[in-house]
Design an enzyme around this catalytic site. Sequence first.
Site, PDB file in Angstrom:
ATOM      1  N   THR A 169       0.782  -1.199   0.122  1.00  0.00           N
ATOM      2  CA  THR A 169      -0.006  -0.075  -0.062  1.00  0.00           C
ATOM      3  C   THR A 169       0.922   1.197  -0.022  1.00  0.00           C
ATOM      4  O   THR A 169       1.738   1.470   0.802  1.00  0.00           O
ATOM      5  CB  THR A 169      -0.796   0.100   1.375  1.00  0.00           C
ATOM      6  OG1 THR A 169      -1.898  -1.047   1.103  1.00  0.00           O
ATOM      7  CG2 THR A 169      -1.934   1.361   1.362  1.00  0.00           C
ATOM      8  N   ARG A 178      -9.875  16.213   9.141  1.00  0.00           N
ATOM      9  CA  ARG A 178     -11.234  16.470   8.466  1.00  0.00           C
ATOM     10  C   ARG A 178     -11.607  17.881   8.876  1.00  0.00           C
ATOM     11  O   ARG A 178     -11.507  18.390   9.952  1.00  0.00           O
ATOM     12  CB  ARG A 178     -12.282  15.543   8.665  1.00  0.00           C
ATOM     13  CG  ARG A 178     -11.819  14.114   8.143  1.00  0.00           C
ATOM     14  CD  ARG A 178     -12.975  13.081   8.166  1.00  0.00           C
ATOM     15  NE  ARG A 178     -13.476  13.108   9.770  1.00  0.00           N
ATOM     16  CZ  ARG A 178     -14.424  12.465  10.112  1.00  0.00           C
ATOM     17  NH1 ARG A 178     -15.510  12.296   9.445  1.00  0.00           N
ATOM     18  NH2 ARG A 178     -14.703  12.296  11.693  1.00  0.00           N
ATOM     19  N   HIS A 293      -7.252   5.254  -1.401  1.00  0.00           N
ATOM     20  CA  HIS A 293      -7.327   4.757  -0.046  1.00  0.00           C
ATOM     21  C   HIS A 293      -8.924   5.277   0.622  1.00  0.00           C
ATOM     22  O   HIS A 293      -8.848   5.736   1.426  1.00  0.00           O
ATOM     23  CB  HIS A 293      -6.260   5.371   0.849  1.00  0.00           C
ATOM     24  CG  HIS A 293      -6.002   4.447   1.906  1.00  0.00           C
ATOM     25  ND1 HIS A 293      -4.817   3.647   1.839  1.00  0.00           N
ATOM     26  CD2 HIS A 293      -6.276   4.456   3.308  1.00  0.00           C
ATOM     27  CE1 HIS A 293      -4.729   2.817   2.998  1.00  0.00           C
ATOM     28  NE2 HIS A 293      -5.652   3.357   3.946  1.00  0.00           N
ATOM     29  N   ASP A 324     -10.518  -0.033  -6.102  1.00  0.00           N
ATOM     30  CA  ASP A 324     -11.387   0.084  -4.665  1.00  0.00           C
ATOM     31  C   ASP A 324     -11.603   1.453  -4.595  1.00  0.00           C
ATOM     32  O   ASP A 324     -11.112   2.546  -5.222  1.00  0.00           O
ATOM     33  CB  ASP A 324     -10.478  -0.424  -3.472  1.00  0.00           C
ATOM     34  CG  ASP A 324      -9.361   0.491  -3.209  1.00  0.00           C
ATOM     35  OD1 ASP A 324      -9.696   1.372  -2.751  1.00  0.00           O
ATOM     36  OD2 ASP A 324      -8.298   0.000  -3.309  1.00  0.00           O
ATOM     37  N   ILE A 327     -17.526   1.395  -3.800  1.00  0.00           N
ATOM     38  CA  ILE A 327     -18.350   0.254  -4.324  1.00  0.00           C
ATOM     39  C   ILE A 327     -19.492   0.250  -3.145  1.00  0.00           C
ATOM     40  O   ILE A 327     -19.020  -0.190  -2.320  1.00  0.00           O
ATOM     41  CB  ILE A 327     -17.589  -1.037  -4.375  1.00  0.00           C
ATOM     42  CG1 ILE A 327     -16.477  -0.760  -5.527  1.00  0.00           C
ATOM     43  CG2 ILE A 327     -18.436  -2.116  -4.664  1.00  0.00           C
ATOM     44  CD1 ILE A 327     -17.163  -0.549  -6.896  1.00  0.00           C
ATOM     45  N   ARG A 328     -20.641   0.209  -3.468  1.00  0.00           N
ATOM     46  CA  ARG A 328     -21.587   0.156  -2.350  1.00  0.00           C
ATOM     47  C   ARG A 328     -23.004  -1.126  -3.272  1.00  0.00           C
ATOM     48  O   ARG A 328     -23.917  -1.273  -2.372  1.00  0.00           O
ATOM     49  CB  ARG A 328     -22.372   1.517  -2.394  1.00  0.00           C
ATOM     50  CG  ARG A 328     -21.712   2.493  -1.852  1.00  0.00           C
ATOM     51  CD  ARG A 328     -21.221   1.964  -0.500  1.00  0.00           C
ATOM     52  NE  ARG A 328     -20.310   3.275   0.382  1.00  0.00           N
ATOM     53  CZ  ARG A 328     -19.240   3.054   0.293  1.00  0.00           C
ATOM     54  NH1 ARG A 328     -18.395   2.324  -0.347  1.00  0.00           N
ATOM     55  NH2 ARG A 328     -18.379   4.264   0.819  1.00  0.00           N
ATOM     56  N   GLY A 347     -14.197  -1.744   1.211  1.00  0.00           N
ATOM     57  CA  GLY A 347     -14.051  -1.700   2.504  1.00  0.00           C
ATOM     58  C   GLY A 347     -14.994  -1.327   3.222  1.00  0.00           C
ATOM     59  O   GLY A 347     -15.370  -2.331   4.116  1.00  0.00           O
TER      60      GLY A 347
END
Length: 405
Positions: A169, A178, A293, A324, A327-328, A347
């Site tokens: 990674t 945030r 990520h 990745d 994706i839902r 994830g």
Amino acid sequence: MSKMSELAEKNPWRRNPWFETVGEAQKRARKRLPKTVYSSLVAGTQAGITVNDNMNAFTELGFAPHVIGTTPERNLATTVMGQELPFPVMISPTGVQAVDPDGEVAVARAAANRGTAMGLSSFASKPVEEVTAVNDKTFFQIYWLGSREDILARAQRAKDAGCKGLIVTTDWVFNVGRDWGSPEIPEKVDLAAVAKLAPEMITKPKYALSWFRDGKLLIPDLTAPNIAHPDQAGPTFFDVYGQWMNTPPPTWEDLQWLREQWDGEFMVKGITRMDDAKRARDIGATAISVSNHGGNNLDGTPATIRVLGPIADELGNDLDVLLDGGIRRGSDVAKALALGAKAVMIGRAYLWGLAANGQAGVENVLDLMRMGLDSTLMGIGKNDVADLTRDDLIIPEGFERIFGG
């Protein structure tokens, strides 16, 4: 009863309580988890531009369906990094999974029960040996931490445990701040930390009770046992952070060296630029993950689905290209495959399932992905995931991003 519920009733894998969408799993996770724990599952860096674009970009893609030609049974199987998978969805490695006492072991069992592969984080709360014991399709994710000797020792431990490949990674820099605030993570979960979180825990009794077993309190493990040698205690995340900050970032020459030491499957995760994708191929990687990520690295990076197509067009015949981020649902998987991905890694979706209903919740999420992909194939008139192409999509002008030469 909805059609999905009817399918669930007929499904021998079904576990109660069944949820019909990943969105519902997220709602249940939010309801069950303390605020601090839930916040860690939805975190994105800074303004959250990338984490939102990862999801929203999928909604910009439409389908161009054929309504005649599909067969009653469709083939979803594929092979990724040498592993045969019944459908092209894998578990992406994520850090300590304290939303459930069994953590990564529960996720690995769920993946094994559905026949798919498990990505195990270096920062997992469970030792690699416990995970490979329940899922023989495990890939070990590795960060560039410590000396070359330290890194090689971790890779060797993974190989000795039976891991089928490495996921290196490169798309994380410990940038978790945030604009709307980040959850506070205790250095370790001791009685003082438990007391500080008590007001949150009181409002979430089901979560609190899940950590009691045989009348004893199971303290969530916020250490990283796979960073240490097998006979040593794992360091705390703050110890790991110190080690990270004192380790120079890897060069392509470093990754070339690690590739030469590892004779199995080798994925470079964190690719968004074309030139980086080509460099990964040139050092001998057998797979790349087009990844940012999950929006937890550099905010403002484009959604992975926007950069996937050009990279897959260029390199899809040279190595396995995965995606990745965002994706839902099964239709998202179909869109990624149509743009050239061999498979996707999920994830947040499985973490919400784990939080909602433990191992069965992860199985539930994987079932939703599989059934959603199957119904999408039927809807657009395709019989095999290998037959999906750009022609099955309506791609708006300017949707894709190409950068890096």
